[in-house]
Design a protein around this motif. Structure first.
Motif, mmCIF file in Angstrom:
data_model
loop_
_atom_site.group_PDB
_atom_site.id
_atom_site.type_symbol
_atom_site.label_atom_id
_atom_site.label_comp_id
_atom_site.label_asym_id
_atom_site.label_seq_id
_atom_site.Cartn_x
_atom_site.Cartn_y
_atom_site.Cartn_z
ATOM 1 N N CYS A 135 -0.562 2.966 -7.506
ATOM 2 C CA CYS A 135 -0.623 2.539 -5.939
ATOM 3 C C CYS A 135 0.529 1.425 -6.146
ATOM 4 C CB CYS A 135 -1.738 1.755 -5.551
ATOM 5 S SG CYS A 135 -2.335 0.396 -6.651
ATOM 6 N N LEU A 178 -1.319 5.085 -2.412
ATOM 7 C CA LEU A 178 -2.292 5.548 -3.358
ATOM 8 C C LEU A 178 -1.844 6.884 -3.885
ATOM 9 C CD1 LEU A 178 -4.603 4.822 -5.583
ATOM 10 C CD2 LEU A 178 -5.803 6.119 -3.903
ATOM 11 N N ARG A 179 -1.407 7.114 -5.190
ATOM 12 C CA ARG A 179 -0.901 8.683 -5.574
ATOM 13 C C ARG A 179 -2.013 9.058 -6.989
ATOM 14 N NH1 ARG A 179 5.239 7.541 -6.640
ATOM 15 N NH2 ARG A 179 5.778 6.744 -4.370
ATOM 16 N N ARG A 180 -2.314 10.133 -6.857
ATOM 17 C CA ARG A 180 -3.098 10.891 -8.107
ATOM 18 C C ARG A 180 -1.961 11.517 -8.895
ATOM 19 N NH1 ARG A 180 -8.428 14.820 -7.625
ATOM 20 N NH2 ARG A 180 -8.381 15.440 -9.707
ATOM 21 N N TYR A 219 -4.307 7.332 -11.371
ATOM 22 C CA TYR A 219 -3.747 7.135 -10.067
ATOM 23 C C TYR A 219 -2.565 6.049 -10.259
ATOM 24 C CZ TYR A 219 -7.822 9.531 -8.255
ATOM 25 O OH TYR A 219 -8.824 10.687 -7.945
#
Length: 199
Positions: free
Chosen positions: A163, A170-172, A161
């Protein structure tokens, strides 16, 4: 090392985990520490010193602190940051530290009081702020550009992830469902990690 000439690693040739150094193109290694307790190499400083964490001089197991070490030898230099499992440098003097950031696969979906978390000093002033909004058990922070990449099992299985510096956005980035992403590291441009038996 930043210039690509050296590899720093933990060797257990003489039972204790100690910092070793060898040429990247191959050749004999040199042992650089004689500390005795647990130690883990975490990378290099911009100045070309080895960055590692160790429980050396601490009264409790898993109470790691950060040190730097000149590849030419000498005594480790402690960094006055308190307990640190991971440390990554941002722009200028900015930095992010990970506390309790063992691999989430070690205790899957753990959410107790010793789950991993990140503390950020965005200005390099020495004042750190905990990123409270990040879910899951967190490990391996890497400050790349204007984002902090990390491993988390927030959605059940360990994935990569990122951020913003304040913990927002937040990104996956990966979609592993069977095996945890583990032991992520970066050279500032790329990230390498283990998942199952693959890199």
């Amino acid at each position: 090392s930043p210039d690509g000439r050296w590899l720093a690693y933990i060797g257990r040739d003489e039972q204790h985990p100690e910092v070793h150094l060898m040429p990247a193109e191959g050749g004999p290694s040199r042992r650089l520490t004689w500390l005795g307790p647990d130690a883990q190499v975490r990378g290099w400083t911009r100045e070309g010193h080895i960055l590692f964490v160790s429980t050396w001089g601490q009264p409790f197991f898993r109470n790691h602190h950060a040190f730097t070490l000149d590849p030419d030898g000498g005594l480790p230099v402690p960094l006055p940051l308190g307990p640190v499992n991971h440390l990554s440098f941002g722009p200028g003097p900015a930095r992010v530290i990970g506390r309790n950031t063992a691999a989430p696969a070690r205790w899957k979906r753990y959410r107790g009081g010793t789950a991993g978390h990140l503390w950020v000093d965005a200005q390099g002033s020495g004042e750190f702020h905990r990123l409270h909004g990040l879910p899951g058990n967190i490990s391996s922070p890497m400050w790349i550009g204007d984002r902090i990449y990390h491993l988390s099992d927030a959605e059940g299985v360990g994935n990569l992830y990122s951020c913003a510096v304040d913990g927002s956005a937040l990104r996956r980035h990966t979609d592993h469902a069977d095996f945890y992403a583990r032991h992520a590291a970066s050279d500032g441009a790329r990230i390498v990690y283990q998942c199952g038996a693959e890199l």
